[in-house]
Design a protein around this motif. Structure first.
Motif, PDB file in Angstrom:
ATOM      1  N   GLY A  19       0.787  -1.215   0.000  1.00 42.68           N
ATOM      2  CA  GLY A  19       0.000   0.000   0.000  1.00 42.68           C
ATOM      3  C   GLY A  19       0.822   1.270   0.000  1.00 42.68           C
ATOM      4  N   VAL A  20       2.115   1.174   0.359  1.00 43.25           N
ATOM      5  CA  VAL A  20       2.982   2.349   0.311  1.00 43.25           C
ATOM      6  C   VAL A  20       3.066   2.876  -1.114  1.00 43.25           C
ATOM      7  CG1 VAL A  20       5.330   3.195   0.668  1.00 43.25           C
ATOM      8  CG2 VAL A  20       4.298   1.610   2.321  1.00 43.25           C
ATOM      9  N   THR A  21       3.052   1.972  -2.076  1.00 38.90           N
ATOM     10  CA  THR A  21       3.159   2.380  -3.479  1.00 38.90           C
ATOM     11  C   THR A  21       1.897   2.097  -4.285  1.00 38.90           C
ATOM     12  OG1 THR A  21       4.241   0.252  -3.931  1.00 38.90           O
ATOM     13  CG2 THR A  21       5.666   2.161  -3.563  1.00 38.90           C
ATOM     14  N   SER A  22       0.910   1.435  -3.693  1.00 35.63           N
ATOM     15  CA  SER A  22      -0.320   1.114  -4.404  1.00 35.63           C
ATOM     16  C   SER A  22      -1.497   1.222  -3.440  1.00 35.63           C
ATOM     17  CB  SER A  22      -0.247  -0.305  -4.987  1.00 35.63           C
ATOM     18  OG  SER A  22      -1.446  -0.638  -5.640  1.00 35.63           O
ATOM     19  N   VAL A  23      -2.119   2.388  -3.411  1.00 35.38           N
ATOM     20  CA  VAL A  23      -3.180   2.655  -2.442  1.00 35.38           C
ATOM     21  C   VAL A  23      -4.329   1.668  -2.572  1.00 35.38           C
ATOM     22  CG1 VAL A  23      -4.914   4.360  -1.761  1.00 35.38           C
ATOM     23  CG2 VAL A  23      -2.582   5.087  -2.249  1.00 35.38           C
ATOM     24  N   LYS A  24      -4.622   1.239  -3.790  1.00 31.01           N
ATOM     25  CA  LYS A  24      -5.759   0.342  -3.997  1.00 31.01           C
ATOM     26  C   LYS A  24      -5.571  -1.003  -3.296  1.00 31.01           C
ATOM     27  CE  LYS A  24      -4.127  -1.734  -8.338  1.00 31.01           C
ATOM     28  NZ  LYS A  24      -3.939  -3.069  -7.762  1.00 31.01           N
ATOM     29  N   ASP A  25      -4.327  -1.334  -2.927  1.00 30.17           N
ATOM     30  CA  ASP A  25      -4.040  -2.629  -2.301  1.00 30.17           C
ATOM     31  C   ASP A  25      -3.734  -2.511  -0.809  1.00 30.17           C
ATOM     32  OD1 ASP A  25      -4.239  -4.053  -4.766  1.00 30.17           O
ATOM     33  OD2 ASP A  25      -2.284  -3.250  -5.315  1.00 30.17           O
ATOM     34  N   LEU A  26      -4.018  -1.357  -0.228  1.00 31.50           N
ATOM     35  CA  LEU A  26      -3.663  -1.133   1.173  1.00 31.50           C
ATOM     36  C   LEU A  26      -4.769  -1.642   2.099  1.00 31.50           C
ATOM     37  CD1 LEU A  26      -1.677  -0.077   3.226  1.00 31.50           C
ATOM     38  CD2 LEU A  26      -2.627   2.209   2.916  1.00 31.50           C
ATOM     39  N   TYR A  27      -4.793  -2.953   2.266  1.00 30.26           N
ATOM     40  CA  TYR A  27      -5.775  -3.594   3.139  1.00 30.26           C
ATOM     41  C   TYR A  27      -5.298  -3.596   4.585  1.00 30.26           C
ATOM     42  CZ  TYR A  27      -8.043  -5.687  -0.980  1.00 30.26           C
ATOM     43  OH  TYR A  27      -8.695  -5.894  -2.167  1.00 30.26           O
ATOM     44  N   TYR A  28      -6.266  -3.611   5.507  1.00 32.22           N
ATOM     45  CA  TYR A  28      -5.978  -4.018   6.887  1.00 32.22           C
ATOM     46  C   TYR A  28      -5.810  -5.536   6.895  1.00 32.22           C
ATOM     47  CZ  TYR A  28      -7.623   0.398   9.005  1.00 32.22           C
ATOM     48  OH  TYR A  28      -7.790   1.704   9.396  1.00 32.22           O
ATOM     49  N   ARG A  29      -5.017  -6.016   7.833  1.00 30.00           N
ATOM     50  CA  ARG A  29      -4.822  -7.454   7.915  1.00 30.00           C
ATOM     51  C   ARG A  29      -4.405  -7.840   9.328  1.00 30.00           C
ATOM     52  NH1 ARG A  29      -4.256 -10.511   3.615  1.00 30.00           N
ATOM     53  NH2 ARG A  29      -3.630  -8.741   2.338  1.00 30.00           N
ATOM     54  N   VAL A  30      -4.923  -8.965   9.814  1.00 31.57           N
ATOM     55  CA  VAL A  30      -4.426  -9.568  11.051  1.00 31.57           C
ATOM     56  C   VAL A  30      -3.325 -10.536  10.670  1.00 31.57           C
ATOM     57  CG1 VAL A  30      -4.979 -11.076  12.988  1.00 31.57           C
ATOM     58  CG2 VAL A  30      -6.596  -9.309  12.294  1.00 31.57           C
ATOM     59  N   ASN A  31      -2.176 -10.345  11.264  1.00 27.83           N
ATOM     60  CA  ASN A  31      -1.002 -11.156  10.923  1.00 27.83           C
ATOM     61  C   ASN A  31      -0.986 -12.421  11.766  1.00 27.83           C
ATOM     62  OD1 ASN A  31       1.414 -11.835   9.694  1.00 27.83           O
ATOM     63  ND2 ASN A  31       2.653 -10.696  11.165  1.00 27.83           N
ATOM     64  N   GLY A  32      -2.020 -13.253  11.585  1.00 34.30           N
ATOM     65  CA  GLY A  32      -2.123 -14.476  12.370  1.00 34.30           C
ATOM     66  C   GLY A  32      -3.093 -15.452  11.722  1.00 34.30           C
ATOM     67  N   PRO A  33      -3.254 -16.640  12.315  1.00 36.82           N
ATOM     68  CA  PRO A  33      -4.050 -17.704  11.698  1.00 36.82           C
ATOM     69  C   PRO A  33      -5.552 -17.512  11.889  1.00 36.82           C
ATOM     70  CG  PRO A  33      -3.141 -18.454  13.789  1.00 36.82           C
ATOM     71  CD  PRO A  33      -2.611 -17.069  13.571  1.00 36.82           C
ATOM     72  N   MET A  34      -6.272 -17.314  10.787  1.00 36.36           N
ATOM     73  CA  MET A  34      -7.705 -17.119  10.879  1.00 36.36           C
ATOM     74  C   MET A  34      -8.449 -18.410  11.223  1.00 36.36           C
ATOM     75  SD  MET A  34      -8.446 -13.933  10.606  1.00 36.36           S
ATOM     76  CE  MET A  34      -7.007 -13.829  11.702  1.00 36.36           C
ATOM     77  N   ASP A  35      -7.895 -19.555  10.852  1.00 38.18           N
ATOM     78  CA  ASP A  35      -8.569 -20.802  11.221  1.00 38.18           C
ATOM     79  C   ASP A  35      -8.594 -20.970  12.735  1.00 38.18           C
ATOM     80  OD1 ASP A  35      -5.794 -21.173  11.328  1.00 38.18           O
ATOM     81  OD2 ASP A  35      -5.861 -23.202  10.493  1.00 38.18           O
ATOM     82  N   ARG A  36      -7.483 -20.657  13.376  1.00 35.32           N
ATOM     83  CA  ARG A  36      -7.437 -20.735  14.835  1.00 35.32           C
ATOM     84  C   ARG A  36      -8.357 -19.686  15.463  1.00 35.32           C
ATOM     85  NH1 ARG A  36      -2.478 -18.635  18.649  1.00 35.32           N
ATOM     86  NH2 ARG A  36      -3.651 -18.685  20.600  1.00 35.32           N
ATOM     87  N   ALA A  37      -8.334 -18.467  14.939  1.00 35.29           N
ATOM     88  CA  ALA A  37      -9.171 -17.400  15.490  1.00 35.29           C
ATOM     89  C   ALA A  37     -10.645 -17.780  15.429  1.00 35.29           C
ATOM     90  CB  ALA A  37      -8.919 -16.098  14.737  1.00 35.29           C
ATOM     91  N   ILE A  38     -11.090 -18.240  14.275  1.00 30.36           N
ATOM     92  CA  ILE A  38     -12.495 -18.598  14.105  1.00 30.36           C
ATOM     93  C   ILE A  38     -12.885 -19.735  15.049  1.00 30.36           C
ATOM     94  CG2 ILE A  38     -14.158 -19.600  12.480  1.00 30.36           C
ATOM     95  CD1 ILE A  38     -12.617 -18.039  10.272  1.00 30.36           C
ATOM     96  N   ALA A  39     -12.049 -20.748  15.138  1.00 31.73           N
ATOM     97  CA  ALA A  39     -12.362 -21.897  15.988  1.00 31.73           C
ATOM     98  C   ALA A  39     -12.411 -21.502  17.462  1.00 31.73           C
ATOM     99  CB  ALA A  39     -11.327 -23.003  15.766  1.00 31.73           C
ATOM    100  N   GLU A  40     -11.466 -20.678  17.900  1.00 29.61           N
ATOM    101  CA  GLU A  40     -11.419 -20.323  19.314  1.00 29.61           C
ATOM    102  C   GLU A  40     -12.547 -19.363  19.691  1.00 29.61           C
ATOM    103  OE1 GLU A  40      -6.706 -21.176  20.224  1.00 29.61           O
ATOM    104  OE2 GLU A  40      -7.441 -19.119  20.363  1.00 29.61           O
ATOM    105  N   ILE A  41     -12.870 -18.452  18.805  1.00 29.55           N
ATOM    106  CA  ILE A  41     -14.004 -17.560  19.062  1.00 29.55           C
ATOM    107  C   ILE A  41     -15.290 -18.381  19.197  1.00 29.55           C
ATOM    108  CG2 ILE A  41     -15.475 -15.791  17.998  1.00 29.55           C
ATOM    109  CD1 ILE A  41     -12.827 -14.599  16.827  1.00 29.55           C
ATOM    110  N   ALA A  42     -15.481 -19.317  18.295  1.00 31.91           N
ATOM    111  CA  ALA A  42     -16.683 -20.156  18.341  1.00 31.91           C
ATOM    112  C   ALA A  42     -16.720 -21.005  19.600  1.00 31.91           C
ATOM    113  CB  ALA A  42     -16.741 -21.043  17.105  1.00 31.91           C
ATOM    114  N   SER A  43     -15.564 -21.504  20.045  1.00 34.43           N
ATOM    115  CA  SER A  43     -15.529 -22.390  21.208  1.00 34.43           C
ATOM    116  C   SER A  43     -16.000 -21.700  22.483  1.00 34.43           C
ATOM    117  CB  SER A  43     -14.108 -22.932  21.415  1.00 34.43           C
ATOM    118  OG  SER A  43     -13.241 -21.944  21.971  1.00 34.43           O
ATOM    119  N   LEU A  44     -15.988 -20.371  22.481  1.00 36.77           N
ATOM    120  CA  LEU A  44     -16.396 -19.617  23.658  1.00 36.77           C
ATOM    121  C   LEU A  44     -17.873 -19.253  23.643  1.00 36.77           C
ATOM    122  CD1 LEU A  44     -13.262 -17.317  23.797  1.00 36.77           C
ATOM    123  CD2 LEU A  44     -13.822 -19.146  25.417  1.00 36.77           C
ATOM    124  N   GLY A  45     -18.570 -19.596  22.565  1.00 30.05           N
ATOM    125  CA  GLY A  45     -19.994 -19.327  22.502  1.00 30.05           C
ATOM    126  C   GLY A  45     -20.383 -18.084  21.743  1.00 30.05           C
TER     127      GLY A  45
END
Length: 287
Positions: A19-45
């Protein structure tokens, strides 16, 4: 009202270097595993999740993988968060192209909300017309969201030109976009979250529940900081809000699941006093 959680603390938020050189590609991003995040969030209800636009974009070429992760966990994608500077005419089309991509993906994966932050503070200082520029850009974002079957809402955020209640009051009357109150950012900006919800009751489309110690600023699990969530929930019930409550924690040094569990335990106790206005299922794996 239903309760979800943001995936942000499973790795922490970053921006794409491209995104420094291409504004159209400047996404936010979590620098971690989404499979783990989704599973752990769900496990808590929690019933739903919110993700950043960049993390959803990672699944654009393999959509069934995200669909399977959500279905296996038994949660739904509620919202996608994106943003932009929104005050610079020359780059606005690039930013809106990225917002459009986020909306397309959010719609494809079943989300209902497009959550948007932004409004750059200039190095030379904020100009009066910056609020008009931001408002006009947010109206375009609102149109993009509606075209994809989504509700768009603006999220006031520290470091933008909409931090304080006074700045929020400059923006809201001149834009059509909905309002996403983030309890910690509103409090850190000098506002009372419950009062601001009551000030714009017909504009609230999505809610971020977040706690913080305000001086020095530190984001904390719900119940560990200074935000008055009893007042916030009272205001939401009073105004008839019936959308999602997304619990969020901008940063956390410890185990993200433990923080999510702490917030869930605290929030369940509060929601139990409200009754049928809010659904708050529990899960056998939750503490």
């Amino acid at each position: 009202m239903r309760v979800g959680y943001h995936t942000i603390t499973w790795g922490g938020v970053v921006g794409d270097p491209v995104g420094v050189t291409s504004v159209k590609d400047l996404y936010y991003r979590v620098n971690g595993p989404m499979d783990r995040a989704i599973a752990e969030i769900a496990s808590l209800g929690y019933e739903g999740i919110e993700m950043f636009d960049g993390n959803v974009a990672d699944f654009a070429g393999r959509p069934q993988e995200l669909v399977s992760l959500l279905e296996s966990a038994g949660v739904q994608l509620v919202g996608v968060y994106t943003g932009g500077n929104f005050i610079y005419d020359e780059i606005l089309p690039e930013e809106l192209s990225r917002v459009t991509r986020a909306a397309e993906l959010a719609s494809r994966f079943g989300a209902s909300s497009l959550v948007v932050g932004g409004g750059a503070r200039r190095a030379s200082g904020t100009r009066g017309e910056d609020y008009k520029r931001l408002a006009a850009a947010l109206d375009k974002v609102n149109d993009i969201a509606q075209a994809h079957g989504l509700e768009a809402c603006y999220h006031p955020h520290l470091s933008t030109i909409v931090e304080s209640p006074e700045e929020l009051d400059l923006l809201m009357p001149i834009t059509r976009i909905g309002f996403c109150p983030d309890t910690a950012h509103l409090a850190a900006g000098g506002g009372n979250p419950a009062e601001l919800i009551r000030r714009y009751p017909d504009r609230v489309r999505h809610v971020h529940l977040k706690d913080a110690r305000l001086s020095p600023l530190e984001f904390l699990p719900l119940g560990a900081g200074e935000v008055d969530f009893v007042a916030v929930l009272d205001a939401l019930v009073e105004t008839g809000y019936d959308g999602w409550l997304i619990v969020e924690l901008d940063s956390y040094d410890g185990d993200p699941r433990e923080a999510a569990a702490q917030s869930k335990t605290y929030l369940d106790r509060l929601l139990a006093t409200i009754g049928p206005a809010v659904t708050h299922p529990t899960n056998g794996d939750a503490p």
